[in-house]
Motif scaffolding. Structure first.
Motif, PDB file in Angstrom:
ATOM      1  N   ARG A  90       0.851  -1.189   0.000  1.00  0.00           N
ATOM      2  CA  ARG A  90       0.000   0.000   0.000  1.00  0.00           C
ATOM      3  C   ARG A  90       0.888   1.240   0.000  1.00  0.00           C
ATOM      4  NH1 ARG A  90      -5.315  -0.704   1.525  1.00  0.00           N
ATOM      5  NH2 ARG A  90      -5.568   1.211   0.325  1.00  0.00           N
ATOM      6  N   VAL A  91       0.496   2.227  -0.801  1.00  0.00           N
ATOM      7  CA  VAL A  91       1.277   3.459  -0.951  1.00  0.00           C
ATOM      8  C   VAL A  91       0.341   4.649  -0.770  1.00  0.00           C
ATOM      9  CG1 VAL A  91       2.727   4.799  -2.518  1.00  0.00           C
ATOM     10  CG2 VAL A  91       2.862   2.310  -2.556  1.00  0.00           C
ATOM     11  N   ASP A  92       0.762   5.599   0.040  1.00  0.00           N
ATOM     12  CA  ASP A  92      -0.025   6.811   0.280  1.00  0.00           C
ATOM     13  C   ASP A  92      -0.285   7.511  -1.051  1.00  0.00           C
ATOM     14  OD1 ASP A  92      -1.193   9.130   1.201  1.00  0.00           O
ATOM     15  OD2 ASP A  92       0.560   9.829   2.313  1.00  0.00           O
ATOM     16  N   GLU A  93      -1.547   7.796  -1.327  1.00  0.00           N
ATOM     17  CA  GLU A  93      -1.886   8.445  -2.594  1.00  0.00           C
ATOM     18  C   GLU A  93      -2.487   9.834  -2.409  1.00  0.00           C
ATOM     19  OE1 GLU A  93      -6.263   7.423  -4.070  1.00  0.00           O
ATOM     20  OE2 GLU A  93      -4.894   5.760  -4.393  1.00  0.00           O
ATOM     21  N   ARG A  94      -2.312  10.402  -1.224  1.00  0.00           N
ATOM     22  CA  ARG A  94      -2.844  11.744  -1.009  1.00  0.00           C
ATOM     23  C   ARG A  94      -2.288  12.726  -2.028  1.00  0.00           C
ATOM     24  NH1 ARG A  94      -1.978  12.451   5.309  1.00  0.00           N
ATOM     25  NH2 ARG A  94      -0.346  11.003   4.764  1.00  0.00           N
ATOM     26  N   TYR A  95      -3.157  13.516  -2.579  1.00  0.00           N
ATOM     27  CA  TYR A  95      -2.841  14.603  -3.513  1.00  0.00           C
ATOM     28  C   TYR A  95      -2.349  14.137  -4.881  1.00  0.00           C
ATOM     29  CZ  TYR A  95      -3.105  16.984   0.955  1.00  0.00           C
ATOM     30  OH  TYR A  95      -3.504  17.413   2.183  1.00  0.00           O
ATOM     31  N   THR A  96      -2.379  12.835  -5.173  1.00  0.00           N
ATOM     32  CA  THR A  96      -1.894  12.394  -6.486  1.00  0.00           C
ATOM     33  C   THR A  96      -2.803  12.903  -7.605  1.00  0.00           C
ATOM     34  OG1 THR A  96      -3.004  10.248  -6.266  1.00  0.00           O
ATOM     35  CG2 THR A  96      -0.659  10.356  -5.664  1.00  0.00           C
ATOM     36  N   LYS A  98      -4.425  15.756  -7.680  1.00  0.00           N
ATOM     37  CA  LYS A  98      -4.061  17.161  -7.892  1.00  0.00           C
ATOM     38  C   LYS A  98      -2.723  17.266  -8.620  1.00  0.00           C
ATOM     39  CE  LYS A  98      -6.602  19.199  -4.077  1.00  0.00           C
ATOM     40  NZ  LYS A  98      -6.567  19.973  -2.862  1.00  0.00           N
ATOM     41  N   MET A  99      -1.776  16.419  -8.244  1.00  0.00           N
ATOM     42  CA  MET A  99      -0.477  16.429  -8.908  1.00  0.00           C
ATOM     43  C   MET A  99      -0.622  15.986 -10.362  1.00  0.00           C
ATOM     44  SD  MET A  99       2.005  15.204  -5.697  1.00  0.00           S
ATOM     45  CE  MET A  99       2.363  13.690  -6.432  1.00  0.00           C
ATOM     46  N   ALA A 100      -1.506  15.017 -10.614  1.00  0.00           N
ATOM     47  CA  ALA A 100      -1.736  14.551 -11.986  1.00  0.00           C
ATOM     48  C   ALA A 100      -2.317  15.680 -12.831  1.00  0.00           C
ATOM     49  CB  ALA A 100      -2.674  13.348 -11.980  1.00  0.00           C
ATOM     50  N   PHE A 101      -3.291  16.396 -12.274  1.00  0.00           N
ATOM     51  CA  PHE A 101      -3.905  17.502 -13.001  1.00  0.00           C
ATOM     52  C   PHE A 101      -2.868  18.585 -13.299  1.00  0.00           C
ATOM     53  CE2 PHE A 101      -6.605  21.295 -13.447  1.00  0.00           C
ATOM     54  CZ  PHE A 101      -7.455  20.838 -14.437  1.00  0.00           C
ATOM     55  N   ILE A 123      -2.363   8.863 -14.811  1.00  0.00           N
ATOM     56  CA  ILE A 123      -1.228   9.669 -14.338  1.00  0.00           C
ATOM     57  C   ILE A 123      -1.077   9.525 -12.822  1.00  0.00           C
ATOM     58  CG2 ILE A 123      -0.324  12.020 -14.093  1.00  0.00           C
ATOM     59  CD1 ILE A 123      -1.659  12.641 -16.817  1.00  0.00           C
ATOM     60  N   SER A 124      -2.187   9.460 -12.099  1.00  0.00           N
ATOM     61  CA  SER A 124      -2.130   9.263 -10.643  1.00  0.00           C
ATOM     62  C   SER A 124      -1.449   7.943 -10.303  1.00  0.00           C
ATOM     63  CB  SER A 124      -3.532   9.291 -10.041  1.00  0.00           C
ATOM     64  OG  SER A 124      -4.100  10.567 -10.158  1.00  0.00           O
ATOM     65  N   ALA A 125      -1.776   6.877 -11.039  1.00  0.00           N
ATOM     66  CA  ALA A 125      -1.131   5.579 -10.817  1.00  0.00           C
ATOM     67  C   ALA A 125       0.369   5.677 -11.086  1.00  0.00           C
ATOM     68  CB  ALA A 125      -1.766   4.509 -11.706  1.00  0.00           C
ATOM     69  N   THR A 126       0.735   6.459 -12.090  1.00  0.00           N
ATOM     70  CA  THR A 126       2.148   6.652 -12.413  1.00  0.00           C
ATOM     71  C   THR A 126       2.864   7.400 -11.289  1.00  0.00           C
ATOM     72  OG1 THR A 126       1.556   6.720 -14.757  1.00  0.00           O
ATOM     73  CG2 THR A 126       3.757   7.499 -14.164  1.00  0.00           C
ATOM     74  N   ILE A 127       2.205   8.400 -10.728  1.00  0.00           N
ATOM     75  CA  ILE A 127       2.802   9.163  -9.613  1.00  0.00           C
ATOM     76  C   ILE A 127       2.970   8.263  -8.392  1.00  0.00           C
ATOM     77  CG2 ILE A 127       2.385  11.041  -7.969  1.00  0.00           C
ATOM     78  CD1 ILE A 127       1.063  12.560 -10.361  1.00  0.00           C
ATOM     79  N   ILE A 128       1.985   7.416  -8.109  1.00  0.00           N
ATOM     80  CA  ILE A 128       2.093   6.462  -6.996  1.00  0.00           C
ATOM     81  C   ILE A 128       3.326   5.579  -7.203  1.00  0.00           C
ATOM     82  CG2 ILE A 128       1.028   4.415  -5.944  1.00  0.00           C
ATOM     83  CD1 ILE A 128      -1.725   5.796  -6.561  1.00  0.00           C
ATOM     84  N   LEU A 129       3.500   5.088  -8.421  1.00  0.00           N
ATOM     85  CA  LEU A 129       4.631   4.224  -8.749  1.00  0.00           C
ATOM     86  C   LEU A 129       5.955   4.979  -8.639  1.00  0.00           C
ATOM     87  CD1 LEU A 129       5.629   1.475  -9.676  1.00  0.00           C
ATOM     88  CD2 LEU A 129       5.008   2.096 -12.015  1.00  0.00           C
ATOM     89  N   GLN A 130       5.993   6.204  -9.145  1.00  0.00           N
ATOM     90  CA  GLN A 130       7.222   7.010  -9.050  1.00  0.00           C
ATOM     91  C   GLN A 130       7.581   7.265  -7.597  1.00  0.00           C
ATOM     92  OE1 GLN A 130       6.006  10.357 -11.428  1.00  0.00           O
ATOM     93  NE2 GLN A 130       7.127   9.626 -13.219  1.00  0.00           N
TER      94      GLN A 130
END
Length: 135
Positions: A90-96, A98-101, A123-130
């Motif tokens: 599990r990975v914190d996804e807070r604000y992903t 907004k970051m994607a937008f 894009i949010s999934a990509t940010i979580i992965l990054q």
């Protein structure tokens, strides 16, 4: 080396991102209807080696679990039964979102394309992965 798969789970759509085989680069893969998520993952995992599944952990500003958490837990239980050898992190996804937008704005996408919620989820999934790879 196997890939790492990341999902931004939603009640309607789920964004999916994946690493390359060397686990150096995170790329958006697709967005699928959440109803079709398990069949999609089943097909993907049979065609590509997957080492780990990352699942975004949505929380409220005060740190309490988001309303979708129950659905996510049901998904995780089903995934574990089907793929017991693939660990889930599990990975914190807070604000992903907004970051994607903001990423979409910074990339020069038109307003019409920025309204594409499926692209935001991917894009949010990509940010979580990054965030997982580069911390």
């Amino acid at each position: 080396m196997a890939r790492i798969l990341s999902i931004d789970y939603g009640t309607k759509r789920t964004g999916i991102a994946v690493t390359d085989e060397m686990q150096l680069i995170a790329s958006g893969l697709t967005t699928v209807s959440t109803h079709d998520l398990m069949p999609f993952l089943t097909k993907y995992v049979t065609e590509e080696p997957v080492e780990t599944l990352l699942v975004g952990e949505p929380t409220q500003k005060d740190g309490t679990p988001s309303g979708v958490e129950g659905n996510i837990q049901n998904f995780i239980e089903g995934f574990k039964k089907k793929f017991p050898k693939i660990p889930i992190v599990r990975v914190d996804e807070r604000y992903t979102s907004k970051m994607a937008f903001q990423t979409m704005i910074d990339s020069g996408l038109t307003k019409k394309k920025r309204r594409d919620k499926a692209l935001v989820d991917e894009i949010s999934a990509t940010i979580i992965l990054q965030n997982y790879l580069y911390k």
